[in-house]
Design an enzyme around this catalytic site. Sequence first.
Site, PDB file in Angstrom:
ATOM      1  N   GLU A  19       0.825  -1.226   0.000  1.00  0.00           N
ATOM      2  CA  GLU A  19       0.000   0.000   0.000  1.00  0.00           C
ATOM      3  C   GLU A  19       0.852   1.266   0.000  1.00  0.00           C
ATOM      4  OE1 GLU A  19      -2.962  -0.047   3.105  1.00  0.00           O
ATOM      5  OE2 GLU A  19      -3.866  -1.902   2.379  1.00  0.00           O
ATOM      6  N   GLU A  39      -5.054  -8.619   0.365  1.00  0.00           N
ATOM      7  CA  GLU A  39      -5.775  -8.298   1.610  1.00  0.00           C
ATOM      8  C   GLU A  39      -7.227  -8.030   1.269  1.00  0.00           C
ATOM      9  OE1 GLU A  39      -4.411  -5.041   4.110  1.00  0.00           O
ATOM     10  OE2 GLU A  39      -2.318  -5.602   3.812  1.00  0.00           O
TER      11      GLU A  39
HETATM   12  O1  IFM Z   1      -3.962  -2.915   9.115  1.00  0.00           O
HETATM   13  C1  IFM Z   1      -4.038  -2.477   7.803  1.00  0.00           C
HETATM   14  C2  IFM Z   1      -2.839  -2.936   6.994  1.00  0.00           C
HETATM   15  O2  IFM Z   1      -1.648  -2.548   7.577  1.00  0.00           O
HETATM   16  C3  IFM Z   1      -2.912  -2.374   5.598  1.00  0.00           C
HETATM   17  N1  IFM Z   1      -4.199  -2.632   4.992  1.00  0.00           N
HETATM   18  C4  IFM Z   1      -5.387  -2.304   5.753  1.00  0.00           C
HETATM   19  C5  IFM Z   1      -5.295  -2.980   7.115  1.00  0.00           C
HETATM   20  C6  IFM Z   1      -6.586  -2.735   7.930  1.00  0.00           C
HETATM   21  O3  IFM Z   1      -6.794  -1.388   8.223  1.00  0.00           O
END
Ligand code: IFM
Length: 472
Positions: free
Chosen positions: A168, A367
């Site tokens: 990210e 994710e």
């Molecule tokens: O915890 C975060 C992660 O570090 C990056 N993606 C979103 C998750 C949830 O907020």
Amino acid sequence: MEKFVEFPENFLWGAASSGPQTEGNYGKAHENVMDRWFHTKPEDFFDQVGPDIASDFYHTYPEDFALMKKIGFNSFRTSIQWSRLIKDFETGEVDPDGAKFYQSIIDEAKKNNITLILNLHHFDLPAELLDEYGGWESKHVVDLFVKFAKACFELYGNQIEYWTTFNEPMVIPEAGYLYGFHYPNYKGKGKEAMQVIYNINLASAKVISLYRSMNLKGKIGIILNLTPAYPRSNSQEDLDASEFTENLFNRSFLEPAIKGEFPKKLVEVLDKDGVLWESSQAELDLIKKSTVDYLGVNYYHPKRVKAQDHPEQFKEPWMPDQYFEEYEMPNCRMNKYRGWEIYPKAIYDIAMDIKNNYGNIPWYISENGMGVEGEQRFAQVDGFIEDDYRIDFYKEHLAWLQKAIKEGSNCFGYHAWTAFDCWSWNNAYKNRYGFIAVDLKTQQRKIKKSGYWYLDLTKNNGFVYDLEQKVE
Ligand code: IFM
């Protein structure tokens, strides 16, 4: 009519996490920026819980891998903390204890037959590099990151099949420079944010180029949080706003990562406004040829976008918001604990975009998940958490993903966020995301209902569901 939603053979099933959110700070010689933030302003953190212990993964990893195996994982992502592995950032000298720890993680994953995806940066810049050089604003930091990556590849390069450079990356300029919700909590630093975007793309390309030069046997990619920007209407103003938002928040990393070039329209606007990043032809040539082998997509929510009503408010200092405004779509489904819209169809839109516009590159969901506050409410007397909302969330997203795969999108896996409850930056442990509950007082683990559901899903390589009954 209910149908069996089936996934391809050898699909990667598992979850993601990160070093700074799970390990705890034991034996770490340096602070990263999140440690620094907590140590200087603990009141910014939910219940003032910081990263010093986190989920104690530093000690519990053998148990955690065994539990992950038990709920059907064949893969897992974590990250190597730059602030743990490296003793001297300028030379890239390795800290032997740090190196030993990550070797233990690799060994444990192997022992459990779990494919490890190793990421190199998860918002965890060493704080000293922010103090001394201005962090990702500096090209010297880009070169130090390459030294860190080199140490990782030398130590573990032959043992790991899947590497990723960043997780990210857009969050770093967005949260740290534009809107102030991550350390260093700057707001309104639009020009600096644009340089950070460029420098991180350059860092990713340099690491990919290094990896290729070392002739290692694995693959290297990047993990992007894609938030499709849907316009409020088909008016030209709203369409322009959504195009700008797409280009800035998604494609400023997607295009260089896959095509080796920045979005032309974005570059034109930034150039016209005098906020274009500093670059050299040699760097741009390197970015052009150092594209990824595969892509990881973190998907949580879309962006709803309309034309900006007050562009004049965002001209001085320059902010990208002069070109768009986000709004909450009436009647949308919300995860109120996180303030994120739930819109599963976007996962299909992303998958088809990759298929149609990015050469159908191999990719996976790196994710996807739902964090809920006060999850203890759903615990039975024996502490067993019945998190049916999480199961519903996953099913619906997976059904849209599978539809895209059936239509030819080249997706090879699905990782949830996350395996066991972990520390979520300044939200700390407010919203729980895991398949496995973590008791913060005792560090005891207990598999939730969703964990057993995941086991069934992975055993069957699918589940029974009827997507057509869901109206978006
Ligand atoms: O915890 C975060 C992660 O570090 C990056 N993606 C979103 C998750 C949830 O907020």
